[in-house]
Motif scaffolding. Structure first.
Motif, mmCIF file in Angstrom:
data_model
loop_
_atom_site.group_PDB
_atom_site.id
_atom_site.type_symbol
_atom_site.label_atom_id
_atom_site.label_comp_id
_atom_site.label_asym_id
_atom_site.label_seq_id
_atom_site.Cartn_x
_atom_site.Cartn_y
_atom_site.Cartn_z
ATOM 1 N N UNK A 10 0.845 -1.188 0.000
ATOM 2 C CA UNK A 10 0.000 0.000 0.000
ATOM 3 C C UNK A 10 0.879 1.237 0.000
ATOM 4 N N UNK A 11 0.654 2.115 -0.953
ATOM 5 C CA UNK A 11 1.508 3.294 -1.083
ATOM 6 C C UNK A 11 0.691 4.579 -0.956
ATOM 7 N N UNK A 12 1.301 5.592 -0.410
ATOM 8 C CA UNK A 12 0.644 6.892 -0.257
ATOM 9 C C UNK A 12 0.773 7.696 -1.546
ATOM 10 N N UNK A 51 -0.430 -0.474 -4.696
ATOM 11 C CA UNK A 51 -1.856 -0.158 -4.627
ATOM 12 C C UNK A 51 -2.032 0.982 -3.628
ATOM 13 N N UNK A 52 -2.943 1.912 -3.869
ATOM 14 C CA UNK A 52 -3.116 3.020 -2.923
ATOM 15 C C UNK A 52 -3.434 2.520 -1.503
ATOM 16 N N UNK A 59 -10.121 -2.331 1.428
ATOM 17 C CA UNK A 59 -10.233 -3.687 0.904
ATOM 18 C C UNK A 59 -10.198 -4.706 2.042
ATOM 19 N N UNK A 60 -9.437 -4.410 3.076
ATOM 20 C CA UNK A 60 -9.311 -5.306 4.226
ATOM 21 C C UNK A 60 -10.597 -5.324 5.042
ATOM 22 N N UNK A 74 0.324 -1.826 5.833
ATOM 23 C CA UNK A 74 0.145 -1.536 4.421
ATOM 24 C C UNK A 74 0.700 -2.599 3.498
ATOM 25 N N UNK A 75 0.818 -3.821 3.996
ATOM 26 C CA UNK A 75 1.335 -4.926 3.188
ATOM 27 C C UNK A 75 0.370 -6.097 3.301
ATOM 28 N N UNK A 76 0.038 -6.706 2.158
ATOM 29 C CA UNK A 76 -0.750 -7.936 2.178
ATOM 30 C C UNK A 76 -0.023 -8.991 1.357
ATOM 31 N N UNK A 77 -0.244 -10.233 1.740
ATOM 32 C CA UNK A 77 0.327 -11.378 1.027
ATOM 33 C C UNK A 77 -0.824 -12.190 0.453
ATOM 34 N N UNK A 78 -0.628 -12.733 -0.741
ATOM 35 C CA UNK A 78 -1.661 -13.539 -1.375
ATOM 36 C C UNK A 78 -1.144 -14.939 -1.661
#
Length: 90
Positions: A10-12, A51-52, A59-60, A74-78
């Protein structure tokens, strides 16, 4: 088999983040714009995505997105399963 198929950051500031990963570090992407909605980098095995941050938080949890300073980094793993049966198995 254990595998992480996607890492989403996740980025600003999408423009600055894209310039850093694509233009400074040399990560490969098909994205040619300077400020896209989302970016996927072509990395072997695991895809890296920008991703913003505010949209990632929504989304979470759309009803109560994690706020800055709440511990959400601000990090997700798939993990993408190959088949529906694998989803059930896991």
């Amino acid at each position: 088999m254990n595998r992480v198929t996607g890492i989403c950051l996740g980025v600003i500031d999408m423009k600055k983040s894209l310039q850093f990963y694509r233009d400074k570090l040399g990560f490969k992407t098909d994205e040619t714009g300077d400020n896209p909605d989302v970016v996927f980098f072509c990395t072997p095995g695991t895809k890296l995505e920008l991703y913003p941050l505010d949209l990632l938080a929504k989304d979470i949890d759309p009803g109560n997105p994690p706020a800055p300073g709440s511990g959400f980094g601000g990090i997700t793993l798939a993990y993408n399963a190959i088949t529906k049966e694998e989803v059930v198995e896991i």
